[in-house]
Scaffold this motif. Sequence first.
Motif, mmCIF file in Angstrom:
data_model
loop_
_atom_site.group_PDB
_atom_site.id
_atom_site.type_symbol
_atom_site.label_atom_id
_atom_site.label_comp_id
_atom_site.label_asym_id
_atom_site.label_seq_id
_atom_site.Cartn_x
_atom_site.Cartn_y
_atom_site.Cartn_z
ATOM 1 N N ARG A 53 0.823 -1.215 0.000
ATOM 2 C CA ARG A 53 0.000 0.000 0.000
ATOM 3 C C ARG A 53 0.856 1.263 0.000
ATOM 4 N NH1 ARG A 53 -1.052 1.876 5.419
ATOM 5 N NH2 ARG A 53 -0.039 0.565 6.994
ATOM 6 N N TYR A 54 2.163 1.115 0.247
ATOM 7 C CA TYR A 54 3.059 2.259 0.208
ATOM 8 C C TYR A 54 3.682 2.461 -1.166
ATOM 9 C CZ TYR A 54 2.692 2.268 5.298
ATOM 10 O OH TYR A 54 2.227 2.320 6.588
ATOM 11 N N PHE A 55 3.250 1.714 -2.165
ATOM 12 C CA PHE A 55 3.800 1.858 -3.506
ATOM 13 C C PHE A 55 3.257 3.137 -4.156
ATOM 14 C CE2 PHE A 55 4.743 -2.903 -4.464
ATOM 15 C CZ PHE A 55 5.584 -2.919 -3.369
ATOM 16 N N PHE A 56 4.124 3.786 -4.933
ATOM 17 C CA PHE A 56 3.699 4.975 -5.678
ATOM 18 C C PHE A 56 2.677 4.592 -6.753
ATOM 19 C CE2 PHE A 56 4.252 7.914 -9.268
ATOM 20 C CZ PHE A 56 4.049 9.129 -8.635
ATOM 21 N N ASN A 57 2.987 3.522 -7.459
ATOM 22 C CA ASN A 57 2.089 3.014 -8.490
ATOM 23 C C ASN A 57 1.712 1.583 -8.117
ATOM 24 O OD1 ASN A 57 0.886 1.949 -10.799
ATOM 25 N ND2 ASN A 57 2.192 3.104 -12.211
ATOM 26 N N GLN A 58 0.455 1.346 -7.840
ATOM 27 C CA GLN A 58 0.007 0.040 -7.368
ATOM 28 C C GLN A 58 0.039 -1.029 -8.452
ATOM 29 O OE1 GLN A 58 -0.791 -0.855 -4.199
ATOM 30 N NE2 GLN A 58 -0.093 1.180 -3.602
ATOM 31 N N GLU A 59 0.392 -0.636 -9.689
ATOM 32 C CA GLU A 59 0.425 -1.603 -10.787
ATOM 33 C C GLU A 59 1.853 -2.004 -11.159
ATOM 34 O OE1 GLU A 59 -1.753 0.065 -13.992
ATOM 35 O OE2 GLU A 59 -3.694 -0.023 -12.955
ATOM 36 N N LYS A 60 2.851 -1.494 -10.424
ATOM 37 C CA LYS A 60 4.246 -1.822 -10.716
ATOM 38 C C LYS A 60 4.930 -2.295 -9.441
ATOM 39 C CE LYS A 60 5.856 2.008 -12.395
ATOM 40 N NZ LYS A 60 6.768 2.973 -13.078
ATOM 41 N N LYS A 61 5.996 -3.051 -9.632
ATOM 42 C CA LYS A 61 6.746 -3.510 -8.467
ATOM 43 C C LYS A 61 7.658 -2.408 -7.944
ATOM 44 C CE LYS A 61 10.604 -5.701 -10.970
ATOM 45 N NZ LYS A 61 11.324 -6.968 -11.228
ATOM 46 N N CYS A 62 8.028 -2.546 -6.699
ATOM 47 C CA CYS A 62 8.941 -1.617 -6.052
ATOM 48 C C CYS A 62 10.351 -2.219 -6.069
ATOM 49 C CB CYS A 62 8.491 -1.359 -4.621
ATOM 50 S SG CYS A 62 9.694 -0.520 -3.571
ATOM 51 N N VAL A 63 11.348 -1.419 -6.431
ATOM 52 C CA VAL A 63 12.729 -1.895 -6.480
ATOM 53 C C VAL A 63 13.630 -0.890 -5.751
ATOM 54 C CG1 VAL A 63 14.673 -2.576 -7.920
ATOM 55 C CG2 VAL A 63 12.342 -3.033 -8.699
ATOM 56 N N ILE A 64 14.335 -1.372 -4.732
ATOM 57 C CA ILE A 64 15.315 -0.566 -4.013
ATOM 58 C C ILE A 64 16.676 -1.224 -4.202
ATOM 59 C CG2 ILE A 64 15.935 0.544 -1.842
ATOM 60 C CD1 ILE A 64 13.120 1.236 -2.777
ATOM 61 N N GLU A 65 17.660 -0.428 -4.629
ATOM 62 C CA GLU A 65 18.978 -0.990 -4.909
ATOM 63 C C GLU A 65 20.057 -0.086 -4.343
ATOM 64 O OE1 GLU A 65 19.865 -3.139 -8.751
ATOM 65 O OE2 GLU A 65 21.112 -1.367 -9.044
ATOM 66 N N GLY A 66 20.963 -0.690 -3.585
ATOM 67 C CA GLY A 66 22.087 0.059 -3.029
ATOM 68 C C GLY A 66 23.400 -0.518 -3.523
ATOM 69 N N THR A 67 24.281 0.351 -4.013
ATOM 70 C CA THR A 67 25.604 -0.067 -4.479
ATOM 71 C C THR A 67 26.639 0.364 -3.442
ATOM 72 O OG1 THR A 67 24.925 0.208 -6.789
ATOM 73 C CG2 THR A 67 27.286 0.070 -6.349
ATOM 74 N N PHE A 68 27.404 -0.606 -2.948
ATOM 75 C CA PHE A 68 28.351 -0.360 -1.868
ATOM 76 C C PHE A 68 29.783 -0.629 -2.326
ATOM 77 C CE2 PHE A 68 24.329 -1.351 0.043
ATOM 78 C CZ PHE A 68 24.236 -0.527 1.151
ATOM 79 N N LYS A 69 30.678 0.220 -1.897
ATOM 80 C CA LYS A 69 32.103 -0.035 -2.088
ATOM 81 C C LYS A 69 32.644 -0.555 -0.766
ATOM 82 C CE LYS A 69 36.446 1.963 -3.710
ATOM 83 N NZ LYS A 69 37.140 3.172 -4.211
ATOM 84 N N LEU A 70 33.190 -1.772 -0.779
ATOM 85 C CA LEU A 70 33.575 -2.447 0.463
ATOM 86 C C LEU A 70 35.092 -2.575 0.569
ATOM 87 C CD1 LEU A 70 30.932 -5.320 0.326
ATOM 88 C CD2 LEU A 70 30.691 -3.056 1.331
ATOM 89 N N ASN A 71 35.535 -2.903 1.782
ATOM 90 C CA ASN A 71 36.951 -3.225 1.987
ATOM 91 C C ASN A 71 37.059 -4.637 2.535
ATOM 92 O OD1 ASN A 71 36.401 -3.126 4.785
ATOM 93 N ND2 ASN A 71 36.854 -0.935 4.842
ATOM 94 N N GLU A 72 38.288 -5.077 2.746
ATOM 95 C CA GLU A 72 38.511 -6.475 3.141
ATOM 96 C C GLU A 72 37.904 -6.816 4.495
ATOM 97 O OE1 GLU A 72 42.660 -7.285 2.912
ATOM 98 O OE2 GLU A 72 42.728 -7.201 0.723
ATOM 99 N N ASN A 73 37.650 -5.811 5.336
ATOM 100 C CA ASN A 73 37.054 -6.082 6.640
ATOM 101 C C ASN A 73 35.637 -6.628 6.528
ATOM 102 O OD1 ASN A 73 39.341 -5.190 7.974
ATOM 103 N ND2 ASN A 73 38.618 -3.078 8.133
ATOM 104 N N SER A 74 35.038 -6.469 5.355
ATOM 105 C CA SER A 74 33.665 -6.949 5.147
ATOM 106 C C SER A 74 33.622 -8.380 4.611
ATOM 107 C CB SER A 74 32.927 -6.019 4.170
ATOM 108 O OG SER A 74 32.910 -4.693 4.643
#
Length: 553
Positions: A53-74
């Motif tokens: 019900r929190y979708f902007f458009n109720q006829e499309k899927k919601c997609v959240i994507e985060g791109t992370f730059k990591l180091n060896e500690n991860s």
Amino acid sequence: MLQKLSIRNYALIDSVELELEKGLNIVTGETGAGKSIMLGALSLILGQRAETRYFFNQEKKCVIEGTFKLNENSQHLFLEHDLDYQEESILRREISIDGKSRAFINDTPVTLSVMKQVGEKLIDIHSQHATQEVSDAAFQLSIVDTLANHMPLLTDYRHKYHAYRKLSKQLVAMQTAADEARSKQDYEQFLFNELEAANLKAEEQEQLEAELELLNNAESIKRSLVNSYAMLSEQEIAVLPMLKEVVSQLNSIEKYNPEYEAQNERLKSALIELKDISEELMALDESVVFSVARVEEINTRLDVIYALQQKHRVKTVEALIQIREDLSNSLNKMLSGDEEIEKLQKDLEIRRAELEKKADKLSQNRSKSIKNSEKQVDEILMQVGMPNAKIHLEQTVLEDLGKDGKDQITLLFSANAGQAPAPVGKIASGGELSRLMLAIKSIMAKHTALPTLIFDEIDTGISGETALRVGDVIGHLEKNMQVLCITHLPQIASKGQAHYFVYKHEAKDKTTTGIRRLSATERVDAIAEMLSGKNPGSSALENAKDLLGYKNE
């Protein structure tokens, strides 16, 4: 660090892509413009549940994507969950219109639980009401570990502990399998002994059945052989004497015609062949000897074979031989399995002894760093307007090894003079908790790479000089880590390296939320508005420039 955040079809956002800076990122906007939407979207790639019900458009899927730059500690995060580590990793969450959710880490499907465990180590969202992290035992331990400056030792321990746990699980599986094998070992040994004693040979059954068939029909066979021999040689009108007479007759006339001679030669050949057949029939007759003892012997042997076939539900001796070989291999495997278990147990003993030594060293380091950790955090608390606040870190050494050693650290907090230290989640107010977390994270950031830190409402209940000090502490954080700060205070907003503005846009009876990065000139206007409201005067603009200039001194 969080390099890029993409939000599609969530709440009032149709589509937004943000490229974040390495240092301090400030987010401001009018009340109700939707600053919390950004946190809501981020929470989805931290494994939180979503509602369609929190979708902007109720006829499309919601997609959240985060791109992370990591180091060896991860790396250990990915190792723990059997995921491929990549220096640039992507966490993606998709929620379809029917409410079904899918989570991916570097395009590998993962459970929501795994995404939550990994995501929370990459993004740390902190609001004045969020006590979960500061009360978490692993986080409290990480405070001491950071200042103990023994990350190479801890990383080595974690890798070896992970391998130790993996081998321990392998040992348990082998022991379980061995126990199950032993429970049926006696029976398998009995079956093998029975088949071994039978001394079965390939094609034996067919040969015995053929011999038994011959013996059971010996009388009729001998009679047929004797009669055949007699008809060829012994009877008054036998075949061979008659053929000899025919040959004699042809001998007397073959000189008159070559054809007679040819026919006579053929007859002579037939006579020779029939003589051989007659002699062989006599020999075959002599070889057929009926023996009651042999019949009983064969029947006894076949009874053994038939009984074994029925027992093992097979139809051939070859199948019985294969079962015997399989049982032999299984019994041998049990013996070798015991040897493997013993070998693995010794290996684990050696590994555990090594882990114990490393865990003891970690404990010593932590014990030495506790006072220093307490002192540094207390100093920052004084800077942010909490001069009487103190923390106390209690170390408990456990008997069993864990993924971080044998220590348990408990963080106790006292906000006022004369107040006994108590668990922080039970005693700190929202504002105190925010500043305590700021103090802890600012100390930790000097020594290690922390996840992206997000402060929401850290400015609640503070103003003036305290706000300026909090801004200074947050501003210094950007030297060592990435920070995202949602704020209403110009003293804090002016410290940012990048400034993002959240706004509402209304068109065609539909409201949308947008986020854009402000230019240098726009930042002056935005901070001036935060100081004096809409349409700021020249003094507010100058004040805003002073705040921004103060950051760059």
